[in-house]
Write a protein that holds these residues in place. Structure first.
Motif, short mmCIF file in Angstrom:
data_model
loop_
_atom_site.label_atom_id
_atom_site.label_comp_id
_atom_site.label_asym_id
_atom_site.label_seq_id
_atom_site.Cartn_x
_atom_site.Cartn_y
_atom_site.Cartn_z
N HIS A 48 4.84 5.13 10.85
CA HIS A 48 5.69 6.61 10.97
C HIS A 48 4.93 8.41 10.40
O HIS A 48 5.75 9.05 10.53
CB HIS A 48 6.64 6.56 9.65
N SER A 49 3.64 7.89 10.55
CA SER A 49 2.85 8.68 10.31
C SER A 49 2.49 9.70 11.42
O SER A 49 2.06 9.29 12.05
CB SER A 49 1.51 9.19 8.97
N ASP A 50 2.00 11.43 12.00
CA ASP A 50 1.18 12.11 12.64
C ASP A 50 -0.06 11.73 12.37
O ASP A 50 -1.14 12.84 12.87
CB ASP A 50 1.66 13.04 12.14
N GLU A 51 -0.55 11.22 11.01
CA GLU A 51 -1.90 11.26 10.43
C GLU A 51 -2.28 9.97 11.28
O GLU A 51 -4.21 10.34 11.13
CB GLU A 51 -2.34 10.76 9.05
N LEU A 52 -1.77 9.49 12.27
CA LEU A 52 -2.74 7.68 12.84
C LEU A 52 -3.25 8.32 13.95
O LEU A 52 -1.95 7.85 14.80
CB LEU A 52 -2.05 6.66 12.35
N VAL A 53 -4.37 8.59 14.64
CA VAL A 53 -4.35 8.77 15.97
C VAL A 53 -5.57 8.16 16.88
O VAL A 53 -6.90 7.77 15.97
CB VAL A 53 -4.31 10.27 16.05
N VAL A 56 0.51 -1.44 0.18
CA VAL A 56 0.28 0.00 -0.04
C VAL A 56 0.74 1.41 -0.10
O VAL A 56 -0.22 2.40 -0.47
CB VAL A 56 -1.24 0.31 1.29
N GLY A 57 1.91 1.43 0.47
CA GLY A 57 2.83 2.76 1.23
C GLY A 57 2.13 3.65 1.57
O GLY A 57 0.70 3.55 1.88
N GLY A 58 2.92 4.56 1.76
CA GLY A 58 2.56 6.14 2.66
C GLY A 58 2.93 5.95 4.25
O GLY A 58 2.20 4.50 4.47
N GLY A 59 2.17 6.93 4.66
CA GLY A 59 2.58 6.73 6.47
C GLY A 59 1.08 6.03 6.37
O GLY A 59 0.44 6.58 7.87
N ARG A 60 -0.38 5.86 5.70
CA ARG A 60 -1.55 5.29 6.48
C ARG A 60 -1.31 4.05 5.92
O ARG A 60 -2.40 3.59 6.11
CB ARG A 60 -2.48 6.32 5.86
N ALA A 61 -0.54 3.54 5.45
CA ALA A 61 -1.10 1.92 5.04
C ALA A 61 -1.73 1.46 6.02
O ALA A 61 -2.25 0.38 6.61
CB ALA A 61 0.10 1.83 5.03
N PRO A 62 -0.86 0.82 7.49
CA PRO A 62 -1.40 0.57 8.52
C PRO A 62 -3.41 0.70 8.68
O PRO A 62 -3.75 -0.43 8.72
CB PRO A 62 -0.78 0.30 10.00
N VAL A 89 -8.27 1.40 15.69
CA VAL A 89 -8.48 0.49 16.18
C VAL A 89 -7.68 -0.87 16.33
O VAL A 89 -6.92 -1.07 16.89
CB VAL A 89 -9.67 0.54 16.86
N ASP A 90 -8.14 -1.20 15.40
CA ASP A 90 -6.87 -2.58 14.42
C ASP A 90 -5.33 -2.17 14.41
O ASP A 90 -4.95 -2.96 14.40
CB ASP A 90 -7.72 -3.45 13.58
N SER A 91 -4.88 -0.80 14.14
CA SER A 91 -3.95 -0.44 13.65
C SER A 91 -3.58 -0.17 14.99
O SER A 91 -2.28 -0.42 15.20
CB SER A 91 -3.89 0.95 13.14
N PHE A 92 -4.26 0.20 15.69
CA PHE A 92 -3.90 0.39 17.34
C PHE A 92 -3.43 -1.07 17.62
O PHE A 92 -2.45 -1.67 18.64
CB PHE A 92 -4.56 0.95 18.69
N LYS A 93 -4.26 -2.12 18.12
CA LYS A 93 -3.53 -3.75 18.54
C LYS A 93 -2.61 -3.87 18.25
O LYS A 93 -1.62 -4.15 18.54
CB LYS A 93 -4.84 -4.81 18.54
N LEU A 94 -2.36 -4.23 16.80
CA LEU A 94 -1.34 -4.07 16.49
C LEU A 94 -0.06 -3.50 17.00
O LEU A 94 0.99 -3.76 16.69
CB LEU A 94 -1.43 -4.45 14.73
N PHE A 95 -0.15 -2.05 16.69
CA PHE A 95 1.38 -1.25 16.74
C PHE A 95 1.38 -1.91 18.90
O PHE A 95 2.89 -2.08 18.82
CB PHE A 95 0.23 0.75 17.22
N CYS A 96 0.37 -2.15 19.66
CA CYS A 96 0.81 -2.59 20.67
C CYS A 96 1.37 -3.40 20.75
O CYS A 96 1.98 -3.91 21.19
CB CYS A 96 -0.41 -2.36 21.42
#
Length: 153
Positions: free
Chosen positions: A99-104, A36-42, A63-70
């Motif tokens: 790596h993006s500031d766009e995912l919160v 997918v690429g880019g800063g919002r891929a997850p 929420v799923d990105s957060f769970k994988l992040f943790c």
């Protein structure tokens, strides 16, 4: 798997079949994110199709990105401690896509992912690694990254 805490995650990483599936899952996620690429891929891979926002709370956010992040943070720390280079590199490869500031992600009350232990909602920028998870599991992120960059011997 819904892990109950650091000891449960340690046992998961020590179980040969579960560990192998975890490594494969991390590799699959990293590959999908790279495609997918880019800063919002997850978020694009894990959350967008459920009409969740890249910045939002509970099931209205990533929420799923957060769970994988943790999860990737926890298993990177555990792999570092266990000297499991393969699992460490797989977990860090996933986190490289955060790596993006766009995912919160923000929790939304009790019983939601990320709700604070002191009884407060939390707001987590999904970038780098999860400091709260690392504090729970233990470890120094600089040491973990240095170990991940070390070639296997």
């Amino acid at each position: 798997a819904d892990l109950q805490g650091p000891a449960h995650a340690e046992a998961y990483a020590a179980h040969p079949a579960l560990r192998a599936e975890l490594v494969a899952s991390f590799a699959t996620a990293a590959h999908a994110f790279a495609k997918v690429g880019g800063g919002r891929a997850p978020w694009q891979v894990l959350d967008e199709s459920f009409h969740r926002r890249a910045q939002g709370s509970w099931t209205g956010g990533p929420v799923d990105s957060f769970k994988l992040f943790c999860c990737a943070t926890a298993f990177a720390a555990i792999a570092h401690r266990r000297k499991d280079q393969e699992l460490l590199q797989a977990a860090v490869a996933v986190l490289a896509h955060f790596h993006s500031d766009e995912l919160v992600y923000s929790s939304k009350g009790p019983m939601t992912a990320g709700y604070g232990t002191a009884g407060e909602d939390t707001r987590t920028e999904l970038k780098g690694h999860d400091a709260v998870t690392l504090q729970m599991v233990g470890g120094c992120w600089a040491d973990i990254l240095a170990d991940a960059r070390r070639p296997e011997t």
